[in-house]
Design a protein around this motif. Structure first.
Motif, short mmCIF file in Angstrom:
data_model
loop_
_atom_site.label_atom_id
_atom_site.label_comp_id
_atom_site.label_asym_id
_atom_site.label_seq_id
_atom_site.Cartn_x
_atom_site.Cartn_y
_atom_site.Cartn_z
N VAL A 106 2.46 14.98 -13.22
CA VAL A 106 1.36 15.45 -14.08
C VAL A 106 1.06 16.91 -13.78
N GLN A 107 1.03 17.27 -12.51
CA GLN A 107 0.76 18.67 -12.16
C GLN A 107 1.84 19.60 -12.68
N ARG A 108 3.11 19.19 -12.60
CA ARG A 108 4.19 20.03 -13.12
C ARG A 108 4.07 20.21 -14.63
N ARG A 109 3.77 19.12 -15.35
CA ARG A 109 3.62 19.21 -16.81
C ARG A 109 2.47 20.13 -17.19
N GLN A 110 1.35 20.00 -16.49
CA GLN A 110 0.21 20.86 -16.79
C GLN A 110 0.52 22.32 -16.47
N ALA A 111 1.22 22.55 -15.39
CA ALA A 111 1.59 23.92 -15.03
C ALA A 111 2.49 24.53 -16.09
N GLU A 112 3.44 23.73 -16.63
CA GLU A 112 4.31 24.24 -17.69
C GLU A 112 3.52 24.53 -18.96
N ARG A 113 2.59 23.64 -19.28
CA ARG A 113 1.81 23.81 -20.50
C ARG A 113 0.91 25.06 -20.41
N PHE A 114 0.29 25.23 -19.28
CA PHE A 114 -0.63 26.35 -19.14
C PHE A 114 0.07 27.67 -18.84
N ALA A 115 1.32 27.63 -18.42
CA ALA A 115 2.06 28.86 -18.14
C ALA A 115 2.21 29.68 -19.41
N THR B 230 0.83 -1.21 0.00
CA THR B 230 0.00 0.00 0.00
C THR B 230 0.87 1.26 0.00
N ALA B 231 1.95 1.22 0.75
CA ALA B 231 2.86 2.37 0.81
C ALA B 231 3.52 2.60 -0.53
N VAL B 232 3.92 1.54 -1.21
CA VAL B 232 4.57 1.67 -2.51
C VAL B 232 3.58 2.22 -3.53
N ILE B 233 2.37 1.70 -3.52
CA ILE B 233 1.34 2.17 -4.47
C ILE B 233 1.02 3.64 -4.21
N ALA B 234 0.87 4.01 -2.95
CA ALA B 234 0.56 5.40 -2.62
C ALA B 234 1.70 6.33 -3.01
N GLY B 235 2.93 5.91 -2.79
CA GLY B 235 4.09 6.71 -3.14
C GLY B 235 4.19 6.90 -4.65
N THR B 236 3.94 5.82 -5.39
CA THR B 236 3.99 5.91 -6.86
C THR B 236 2.90 6.84 -7.37
N ALA B 237 1.71 6.70 -6.80
CA ALA B 237 0.60 7.56 -7.23
C ALA B 237 0.90 9.02 -6.93
N SER B 238 1.52 9.27 -5.79
CA SER B 238 1.86 10.63 -5.43
C SER B 238 2.91 11.21 -6.37
N ALA B 239 3.90 10.39 -6.73
CA ALA B 239 4.96 10.86 -7.63
C ALA B 239 4.40 11.15 -9.02
N VAL B 240 3.53 10.24 -9.50
CA VAL B 240 2.92 10.44 -10.82
C VAL B 240 2.04 11.69 -10.81
#
Length: 100
Positions: free
Chosen positions: A25-34, A11-21
């Protein structure tokens, strides 16, 4: 107990992976919309600057036509008629327009 630890670790590994992904995604969207946001801001700034600019001066009024002497116009018409440029009917029509 080993099964419980394995479930918690998974569960910890899955949660960590989901958080990293999610962060990626948020960084890519922020760059695109900037870029888009910068373009919108520039357009708004140009529109604001255009609205604040002083209006262009009004074009000067055309000079008033100098009053023409009707007697001189009739003399000019008579000359044109004498030269054969105007017919009798054209002369009469122009004379009526001037005297009206």
């Amino acid at each position: 107990m080993p099964g419980l630890l394995r479930g918690v670790a998974r569960t910890a590994v899955i949660a960590g992976t989901a958080s990293a992904v999610n962060g990626r995604v948020q960084r890519r969207q922020a760059e695109r919309f900037a870029g888009r946001d910068a373009q919108i801001a520039a357009e708004r700034q140009q529109a604001y600057a255009a609205a604040q600019a002083p209006p262009a001066p009004a074009p000067a009024a055309p000079p008033a036509a100098s009053p023409v002497d009707p007697i001189q116009q009739l003399k000019d018409l008579a000359e044109l008629k004498a030269q054969g440029i105007l017919t009798e009917d054209e002369f009469a029509a122009q004379k009526a327009r001037i005297l009206a």
